[in-house]
Every structure is written in structure tokens, then in C-alpha cells.
Design a protein around this motif. Sequence first.
Motif, PDB file in Angstrom:
ATOM      1  N   MET A  77       0.737  -1.324  -0.119  1.00 18.73           N
ATOM      2  CA  MET A  77      -0.086   0.046  -0.097  1.00 18.73           C
ATOM      3  C   MET A  77       0.878   1.192   0.027  1.00 18.73           C
ATOM      4  O   MET A  77       1.698   1.197   0.805  1.00 18.73           O
ATOM      5  CB  MET A  77      -0.796   0.159   1.209  1.00 18.73           C
ATOM      6  N   SER A  78       0.803   2.213  -0.821  1.00 16.83           N
ATOM      7  CA  SER A  78       1.644   3.347  -0.863  1.00 16.83           C
ATOM      8  C   SER A  78       1.330   4.194   0.151  1.00 16.83           C
ATOM      9  O   SER A  78       0.117   4.197   0.754  1.00 16.83           O
ATOM     10  CB  SER A  78       1.136   4.146  -2.112  1.00 16.83           C
ATOM     11  N   GLY A  79       2.130   5.082   0.587  1.00 18.88           N
ATOM     12  CA  GLY A  79       2.172   6.118   1.757  1.00 18.88           C
ATOM     13  C   GLY A  79       1.014   6.964   1.333  1.00 18.88           C
ATOM     14  O   GLY A  79       0.624   7.157   0.241  1.00 18.88           O
ATOM     15  N   ASP A  80       0.929   7.933   2.476  1.00 20.82           N
ATOM     16  CA  ASP A  80      -0.090   9.064   2.349  1.00 20.82           C
ATOM     17  C   ASP A  80       0.500  10.210   1.858  1.00 20.82           C
ATOM     18  O   ASP A  80      -0.235  11.189   1.585  1.00 20.82           O
ATOM     19  CB  ASP A  80      -0.567   9.385   3.719  1.00 20.82           C
ATOM     20  N   SER A  81       1.883  10.230   1.643  1.00 24.33           N
ATOM     21  CA  SER A  81       2.405  11.485   0.960  1.00 24.33           C
ATOM     22  C   SER A  81       2.545  11.529  -0.592  1.00 24.33           C
ATOM     23  O   SER A  81       2.827  12.653  -0.969  1.00 24.33           O
ATOM     24  CB  SER A  81       3.887  11.701   1.574  1.00 24.33           C
ATOM     25  N   ASP A  82       2.112  10.491  -1.168  1.00 25.97           N
ATOM     26  CA  ASP A  82       1.998  10.405  -2.606  1.00 25.97           C
ATOM     27  C   ASP A  82       0.759  11.056  -3.514  1.00 25.97           C
ATOM     28  O   ASP A  82       0.623  10.987  -4.631  1.00 25.97           O
ATOM     29  CB  ASP A  82       2.723   9.186  -3.323  1.00 25.97           C
ATOM     30  N   GLY A  83      -0.204  11.454  -2.709  1.00 27.80           N
ATOM     31  CA  GLY A  83      -1.493  11.897  -3.202  1.00 27.80           C
ATOM     32  C   GLY A  83      -2.198  10.790  -3.907  1.00 27.80           C
ATOM     33  O   GLY A  83      -2.761  11.000  -5.011  1.00 27.80           O
ATOM     34  N   THR A  84      -2.486   9.731  -3.068  1.00 28.32           N
ATOM     35  CA  THR A  84      -3.127   8.615  -3.447  1.00 28.32           C
ATOM     36  C   THR A  84      -4.566   9.016  -3.596  1.00 28.32           C
ATOM     37  O   THR A  84      -5.318   9.178  -2.471  1.00 28.32           O
ATOM     38  CB  THR A  84      -2.884   7.313  -2.459  1.00 28.32           C
ATOM     39  N   VAL A  85      -5.121   8.647  -4.650  1.00 22.61           N
ATOM     40  CA  VAL A  85      -6.609   8.720  -4.958  1.00 22.61           C
ATOM     41  C   VAL A  85      -7.267   7.669  -4.398  1.00 22.61           C
ATOM     42  O   VAL A  85      -6.984   6.604  -4.658  1.00 22.61           O
ATOM     43  CB  VAL A  85      -6.929   9.100  -6.352  1.00 22.61           C
ATOM     44  N   ALA A 116      -9.188  17.263  -9.140  1.00 19.69           N
ATOM     45  CA  ALA A 116     -10.681  17.620  -9.342  1.00 19.69           C
ATOM     46  C   ALA A 116     -11.451  16.214  -9.345  1.00 19.69           C
ATOM     47  O   ALA A 116     -11.015  15.277  -9.956  1.00 19.69           O
ATOM     48  CB  ALA A 116     -10.952  18.358 -10.471  1.00 19.69           C
ATOM     49  N   GLY A 117     -12.513  15.947  -8.729  1.00 20.64           N
ATOM     50  CA  GLY A 117     -13.316  15.034  -8.756  1.00 20.64           C
ATOM     51  C   GLY A 117     -12.831  13.691  -7.832  1.00 20.64           C
ATOM     52  O   GLY A 117     -13.437  12.558  -8.228  1.00 20.64           O
ATOM     53  N   THR A 118     -12.014  13.879  -6.975  1.00 14.42           N
ATOM     54  CA  THR A 118     -11.297  12.766  -6.319  1.00 14.42           C
ATOM     55  C   THR A 118     -11.177  13.434  -4.777  1.00 14.42           C
ATOM     56  O   THR A 118     -11.469  14.622  -4.466  1.00 14.42           O
ATOM     57  CB  THR A 118     -10.082  12.683  -6.872  1.00 14.42           C
ATOM     58  N   ILE A 119     -11.126  12.312  -4.064  1.00 12.83           N
ATOM     59  CA  ILE A 119     -10.691  12.362  -2.535  1.00 12.83           C
ATOM     60  C   ILE A 119      -9.319  11.870  -2.469  1.00 12.83           C
ATOM     61  O   ILE A 119      -9.368  10.743  -2.748  1.00 12.83           O
ATOM     62  CB  ILE A 119     -11.662  12.151  -1.653  1.00 12.83           C
ATOM     63  N   THR A 120      -8.228  12.398  -2.025  1.00 11.18           N
ATOM     64  CA  THR A 120      -7.201  11.568  -1.846  1.00 11.18           C
ATOM     65  C   THR A 120      -6.818  11.313  -0.350  1.00 11.18           C
ATOM     66  O   THR A 120      -7.327  11.967   0.459  1.00 11.18           O
ATOM     67  CB  THR A 120      -5.787  12.634  -2.409  1.00 11.18           C
ATOM     68  N   ALA A 121      -5.973  10.379  -0.090  1.00 11.51           N
ATOM     69  CA  ALA A 121      -5.761   9.960   1.198  1.00 11.51           C
ATOM     70  C   ALA A 121      -4.882  11.151   1.945  1.00 11.51           C
ATOM     71  O   ALA A 121      -5.195  11.430   2.950  1.00 11.51           O
ATOM     72  CB  ALA A 121      -4.571   8.698   1.152  1.00 11.51           C
ATOM     73  N   VAL A 165     -10.224   4.273   2.770  1.00 12.66           N
ATOM     74  CA  VAL A 165     -11.073   5.462   3.288  1.00 12.66           C
ATOM     75  C   VAL A 165     -11.468   5.066   4.740  1.00 12.66           C
ATOM     76  O   VAL A 165     -11.314   6.104   5.577  1.00 12.66           O
ATOM     77  CB  VAL A 165     -12.231   5.712   2.508  1.00 12.66           C
ATOM     78  N   ALA A 166     -12.023   4.022   5.124  1.00 12.74           N
ATOM     79  CA  ALA A 166     -12.379   3.837   6.476  1.00 12.74           C
ATOM     80  C   ALA A 166     -11.379   3.864   7.395  1.00 12.74           C
ATOM     81  O   ALA A 166     -11.451   4.312   8.378  1.00 12.74           O
ATOM     82  CB  ALA A 166     -13.153   2.354   6.597  1.00 12.74           C
ATOM     83  N   GLU A 167     -10.094   3.166   7.067  1.00 12.94           N
ATOM     84  CA  GLU A 167      -8.801   3.352   7.903  1.00 12.94           C
ATOM     85  C   GLU A 167      -8.504   4.731   8.192  1.00 12.94           C
ATOM     86  O   GLU A 167      -8.174   5.077   9.085  1.00 12.94           O
ATOM     87  CB  GLU A 167      -7.822   2.790   7.063  1.00 12.94           C
ATOM     88  N   LEU A 168      -8.608   5.605   7.030  1.00 12.22           N
ATOM     89  CA  LEU A 168      -8.226   7.060   7.071  1.00 12.22           C
ATOM     90  C   LEU A 168      -9.247   7.927   7.838  1.00 12.22           C
ATOM     91  O   LEU A 168      -8.691   8.907   8.454  1.00 12.22           O
ATOM     92  CB  LEU A 168      -8.149   7.764   5.836  1.00 12.22           C
ATOM     93  N   LEU A 169     -10.457   7.397   7.923  1.00  8.57           N
ATOM     94  CA  LEU A 169     -11.607   8.284   8.574  1.00  8.57           C
ATOM     95  C   LEU A 169     -11.439   7.907   9.984  1.00  8.57           C
ATOM     96  O   LEU A 169     -12.010   8.390  11.064  1.00  8.57           O
ATOM     97  CB  LEU A 169     -12.930   8.230   7.945  1.00  8.57           C
ATOM     98  N   ARG A 176      -8.286  15.063   9.088  1.00 10.79           N
ATOM     99  CA  ARG A 176      -8.454  14.503  10.265  1.00 10.79           C
ATOM    100  C   ARG A 176      -7.453  15.011  11.386  1.00 10.79           C
ATOM    101  O   ARG A 176      -7.706  15.468  12.569  1.00 10.79           O
ATOM    102  CB  ARG A 176      -8.068  12.863  10.074  1.00 10.79           C
ATOM    103  N   GLU A 177      -5.958  15.486  10.905  1.00 11.22           N
ATOM    104  CA  GLU A 177      -5.177  15.981  12.002  1.00 11.22           C
ATOM    105  C   GLU A 177      -5.582  17.371  12.089  1.00 11.22           C
ATOM    106  O   GLU A 177      -5.311  17.684  13.432  1.00 11.22           O
ATOM    107  CB  GLU A 177      -3.806  15.843  11.359  1.00 11.22           C
ATOM    108  N   ALA A 178      -6.001  18.275  11.347  1.00  7.32           N
ATOM    109  CA  ALA A 178      -6.418  19.695  11.452  1.00  7.32           C
ATOM    110  C   ALA A 178      -7.490  19.619  12.746  1.00  7.32           C
ATOM    111  O   ALA A 178      -7.324  20.411  13.648  1.00  7.32           O
ATOM    112  CB  ALA A 178      -6.708  20.241  10.267  1.00  7.32           C
ATOM    113  N   LEU A 179      -8.533  18.854  12.376  1.00  8.11           N
ATOM    114  CA  LEU A 179      -9.613  18.743  13.373  1.00  8.11           C
ATOM    115  C   LEU A 179      -9.094  18.394  14.739  1.00  8.11           C
ATOM    116  O   LEU A 179      -9.645  18.839  15.944  1.00  8.11           O
ATOM    117  CB  LEU A 179     -10.677  18.037  12.828  1.00  8.11           C
TER     118      LEU A 179
END
Length: 180
Positions: free
Chosen positions: A1-9, A94-99, A176-180, A106-109
Motif C-alpha cells: 500500500m502506498s504512503g499518504d504522502s504521494d497523493g493517493t486517490v 478535481a473529482g477525487t478525494i486523496t488519502a 477510506v474507512a482506515e483514514l477516517l 483528520r489531523e487539523a480537526l
Amino acid sequence: MSGDSDGTVVLTLPESLRSAFKEPLGPVETDANTLLQDVTGPLVAVGDIVTYHFVRAGRQPDVALVDERTKRAPVDEAVREAVVDADVTVPNPAGTITAELLVALREALADGEATTIFVDGEEDLATLPAVLLAPDGASVVYGQPDEGMVHVEVTPENKREMRSLLDRMDGDHERVAELL
């Protein structure tokens, strides 16, 4: 699984779901001061113009997501200057949500500090995870072009509605469930 820093859609908005986003997801208000009277918890602003109106009204959002664009055109200098410098930059085509967008939200909140997230791409779909990640009682506000600001109160009912929309998007729902 790729890391969260590469803009994974992790999610993509299918053409069939685009119409679901044409109607406002909450009441529309044109005056920031009036809208702020209904804000009792943390405030998440999605978009440069929304953020600008809150800053001008004297309320820095707890989390602001900006991309220096409005209606797909660059924002003017007054807006750019009023919207504070970004604390975090994330890729989000555009039209996506990335990791990365999900992690930054999540971190900002969680950290309790006012945070501005600069989105390299488009921040429009960030409203969905923002409602899911924000605590009950928070407010997520996004711009409805040529209409005003849409105020989505974070309630269990609105969380269910946003979850339903996310679940209908194409992509890696487990991730997505893991990241939320």
C-alpha cells in the motif's frame, strides 16, 4: 500500500453521482455574520471565498480548505491576501478525494489549532469527509456558486447522508474507512 504522502486517490466521483452535488446539502446564507450566529462548535470552511467572508467577519475558521480558485478561475488578490498562509499542502485532483486530504483534515480537526489546508487541485469534495471527521455540533460551510454559503451542521443524520454519498463514489472504501 502506498504512503499518504504521494497523493493517493482513494475515491473518485462517478459521472452518475455528479447531480447529487448540484443541490445544496444545507441552508444557503449570503451573509457571513448571519451564518456565524448559528455556529456553536468548530468551524470548517471549504473554499477560498467562504474562508475570506469568515475572516472579514472576524472569525478565522478552525479548519480552512483553499485552492486559490473560485469557479475554476484564480481568486483575486484581496481574497488571496485575506486567506492566511497554508499550514499544510495536499494534492487532490478535481473529482477525487486523496488519502492526503483525509489525513490532513483528520489531523487539523484533532489538533485544535486554526489550520489552513492548501489543496493543490480542487477542494470541492472535502465537504463530505469534513462532516464525517468533525465532531457533532461543528459546522462545515462551503460555497454554492452564485448562491452563497451552504451551512452543514454536523449531526448524526448529516454524517449518515455524507457517508452514503462517499459510499456511492468509486474507489478504495476500506482505505477510506482506515483514514477516517
